[in-house]
Design a protein around this motif. Structure first.
Motif, PDB file in Angstrom:
ATOM      1  N   ALA A 130       0.982  -0.937  -0.331  1.00  0.00           N
ATOM      2  CA  ALA A 130      -0.165   0.020   0.031  1.00  0.00           C
ATOM      3  C   ALA A 130       0.714   1.054   0.392  1.00  0.00           C
ATOM      4  O   ALA A 130       0.553   2.466  -0.668  1.00  0.00           O
ATOM      5  N   GLU A 131       1.719   1.132   0.491  1.00  0.00           N
ATOM      6  CA  GLU A 131       2.532   2.378   0.662  1.00  0.00           C
ATOM      7  C   GLU A 131       3.294   2.480  -0.531  1.00  0.00           C
ATOM      8  O   GLU A 131       3.836   3.714  -1.316  1.00  0.00           O
ATOM      9  N   CYS A 132       3.072   1.964  -1.392  1.00  0.00           N
ATOM     10  CA  CYS A 132       3.612   2.131  -2.744  1.00  0.00           C
ATOM     11  C   CYS A 132       2.655   2.030  -3.751  1.00  0.00           C
ATOM     12  O   CYS A 132       3.264   2.809  -5.430  1.00  0.00           O
ATOM     13  N   LEU A 133       2.027   3.319  -3.486  1.00  0.00           N
ATOM     14  CA  LEU A 133       0.547   3.158  -4.405  1.00  0.00           C
ATOM     15  C   LEU A 133       0.432   5.215  -4.195  1.00  0.00           C
ATOM     16  O   LEU A 133       0.089   5.402  -3.034  1.00  0.00           O
ATOM     17  N   PRO A 134       1.174   5.931  -5.783  1.00  0.00           N
ATOM     18  CA  PRO A 134       0.717   6.870  -5.219  1.00  0.00           C
ATOM     19  C   PRO A 134      -0.156   7.676  -5.470  1.00  0.00           C
ATOM     20  O   PRO A 134       0.027   8.775  -6.054  1.00  0.00           O
ATOM     21  N   GLY A 135      -1.105   6.978  -5.964  1.00  0.00           N
ATOM     22  CA  GLY A 135      -2.394   7.518  -6.675  1.00  0.00           C
ATOM     23  C   GLY A 135      -2.684   8.088  -7.656  1.00  0.00           C
ATOM     24  O   GLY A 135      -2.812   9.249  -7.657  1.00  0.00           O
ATOM     25  N   ASP A 136      -2.063   7.233  -8.836  1.00  0.00           N
ATOM     26  CA  ASP A 136      -2.298   7.817  -9.771  1.00  0.00           C
ATOM     27  C   ASP A 136      -2.654   6.518 -10.826  1.00  0.00           C
ATOM     28  O   ASP A 136      -2.730   5.097 -10.467  1.00  0.00           O
ATOM     29  N   PRO A 137      -3.027   7.100 -12.451  1.00  0.00           N
ATOM     30  CA  PRO A 137      -3.521   5.409 -12.926  1.00  0.00           C
ATOM     31  C   PRO A 137      -2.617   5.071 -13.034  1.00  0.00           C
ATOM     32  O   PRO A 137      -2.740   3.608 -14.301  1.00  0.00           O
ATOM     33  N   GLY A 138      -1.458   5.175 -13.337  1.00  0.00           N
ATOM     34  CA  GLY A 138       0.331   3.971 -13.834  1.00  0.00           C
ATOM     35  C   GLY A 138       0.820   3.094 -12.920  1.00  0.00           C
ATOM     36  O   GLY A 138       1.017   2.167 -12.989  1.00  0.00           O
ATOM     37  N   ARG A 139       0.039   2.721 -11.522  1.00  0.00           N
ATOM     38  CA  ARG A 139      -0.046   1.748 -10.776  1.00  0.00           C
ATOM     39  C   ARG A 139      -0.982   1.292  -9.713  1.00  0.00           C
ATOM     40  O   ARG A 139      -1.509   1.937  -9.179  1.00  0.00           O
ATOM     41  N   ASN A 157      -5.971   1.737  -6.633  1.00  0.00           N
ATOM     42  CA  ASN A 157      -5.302   2.669  -6.459  1.00  0.00           C
ATOM     43  C   ASN A 157      -4.821   3.355  -5.782  1.00  0.00           C
ATOM     44  O   ASN A 157      -3.674   4.563  -5.643  1.00  0.00           O
ATOM     45  N   VAL A 158      -5.589   3.646  -4.805  1.00  0.00           N
ATOM     46  CA  VAL A 158      -5.202   5.357  -3.678  1.00  0.00           C
ATOM     47  C   VAL A 158      -5.367   3.834  -2.719  1.00  0.00           C
ATOM     48  O   VAL A 158      -6.789   3.783  -1.735  1.00  0.00           O
ATOM     49  N   ALA A 159      -4.534   4.355  -1.714  1.00  0.00           N
ATOM     50  CA  ALA A 159      -4.299   4.123  -0.569  1.00  0.00           C
ATOM     51  C   ALA A 159      -4.926   4.753   0.692  1.00  0.00           C
ATOM     52  O   ALA A 159      -4.500   4.528   1.530  1.00  0.00           O
ATOM     53  N   GLU A 160      -4.511   5.902   0.270  1.00  0.00           N
ATOM     54  CA  GLU A 160      -5.778   7.709   1.139  1.00  0.00           C
ATOM     55  C   GLU A 160      -6.605   8.307   1.236  1.00  0.00           C
ATOM     56  O   GLU A 160      -6.394   8.269  -0.883  1.00  0.00           O
ATOM     57  N   ARG A 161      -6.982   8.960   1.586  1.00  0.00           N
ATOM     58  CA  ARG A 161      -8.312   9.286   1.187  1.00  0.00           C
ATOM     59  C   ARG A 161      -8.125  10.244   0.550  1.00  0.00           C
ATOM     60  O   ARG A 161      -7.056  10.871   1.587  1.00  0.00           O
ATOM     61  N   VAL A 162      -8.363  11.782   0.228  1.00  0.00           N
ATOM     62  CA  VAL A 162      -7.466  12.012  -0.832  1.00  0.00           C
ATOM     63  C   VAL A 162      -8.528  13.705  -1.190  1.00  0.00           C
ATOM     64  O   VAL A 162     -10.472  12.710  -1.808  1.00  0.00           O
ATOM     65  N   GLU A 163      -8.391  14.539  -1.269  1.00  0.00           N
ATOM     66  CA  GLU A 163     -10.116  15.699  -2.326  1.00  0.00           C
ATOM     67  C   GLU A 163     -10.105  15.460  -3.337  1.00  0.00           C
ATOM     68  O   GLU A 163      -9.147  15.529  -4.074  1.00  0.00           O
ATOM     69  N   LEU A 164     -11.024  15.407  -4.049  1.00  0.00           N
ATOM     70  CA  LEU A 164     -10.926  15.204  -5.274  1.00  0.00           C
ATOM     71  C   LEU A 164     -11.386  16.679  -6.247  1.00  0.00           C
ATOM     72  O   LEU A 164     -12.403  16.838  -5.771  1.00  0.00           O
TER      73      LEU A 164
END
Length: 266
Positions: A130-139, A157-164
């Motif tokens: 999970a720590e290797c997930l940058p939250g982008d479409p490439g991984r 591919n998103v490991a933490e809640r983010v502002e969309l």
């Protein structure tokens, strides 16, 4: 409107890492070699355990593999059988910066499109992935976990809640989806119930685990990969219940994704 997961990162020589080569991972590794026959793809197997005699009951190994590292035994056999390079690492999974380890591959490159397939049923390995997930479409990460006769395959591919700032999809294609550990936070806190100093395969011999559960789980993982490659994967999760004979999907939808990925408004 049907939605599907983004697959652009899988179209041009993707890097696919299988973490855990025991029960499910060994069958997934071979299935990937079949799926990607005739296609460019970097396949890397990661596992620091060795093959033991009791592994031969449920895992994708043979008598001549006993004593070898699981990742190395599989990589050597699959590379020969499918006439393609198959990398391996006998070290714990991690991301690396540009330079691979001199003895096999330690994990995944820090840049570029790649798919991580987690078949290691423990919290520490899941945290590292999970720590290797940058939250982008490439991984993207696919996580497979099971018990005696049931299991789940989770994709995201998103490991933490983010502002969309904008919708996580374009047209019918989702570029962002909640990672397995965001869908199921309990995966990061689960405590193994097997006795100390007993590995997973040995522990299964002490239970009534169905001898085909790992092959069933591997089939579900490979189905997700196949449909992601084809651009037709609508699944965020698949739940298998072998007692009931069912596979229950959770589909990727705007409501499901935004509920899990979007930051709380409070």
């Amino acid at each position: 409107m049907p939605f599907q997961l983004d697959n652009a990162f899988l179209l041009d020589n993707p890097w696919i890492t299988v973490v855990g080569c025991g029960g499910t991972g060994g069958f997934v590794a071979e299935g990937l070699c079949r799926l990607f026959q005739g296609r460019e793809a970097t396949i890397v197997l990661v596992d620091h355990d060795r093959v033991e005699p009791h592994n031969l009951l449920r895992q994708n190994f043979y008598a001549e593999d006993v004593g070898k590292f699981k990742s190395q035994a599989l990589a050597d056999r699959l590379a020969k059988a499918y006439r393609r390079p198959v990398g391996y690492s006998v070290y714990p999974f991690r991301e690396y910066e540009d330079q691979p380890h001199p003895q096999g591959y330690p994990g995944i490159p820090s840049r570029g499109g790649n798919l991580i397939i987690g078949c290691a049923d423990n919290a520490a390995a899941r945290r590292a992935m999970a720590e290797c997930l940058p939250g982008d479409p490439g991984r993207w990460l696919i996580d497979a976990g099971n018990d005696t006769n049931w299991g789940q395959v989770l994709v995201g591919n998103v490991a933490e809640r983010v502002e969309l700032a904008e919708p996580p999809y374009t047209g019918e294609t989702f570029h962002l989806a909640p990672a397995p550990t965001l869908q199921r936070p309990d995966l990061l806190t689960a405590v193994s119930t097997r006795p100390p100093d007993v590995d997973c395969a040995a522990a299964l011999d002490l239970t009534d685990q169905d001898p085909t559960i790992n092959q069933m789980m591997a089939s579900l993982v490979l189905q997700v990969v196949r449909r992601m490659v084809a651009g037709t994967c609508p699944f965020m999760a698949l739940y298998l219940d072998m007692d009931q004979g069912t596979v229950t999907p959770t589909y990727v939808t705007p409501k499901a994704v935004e509920r899990l990925v979007g930051a709380d408004s409070e």
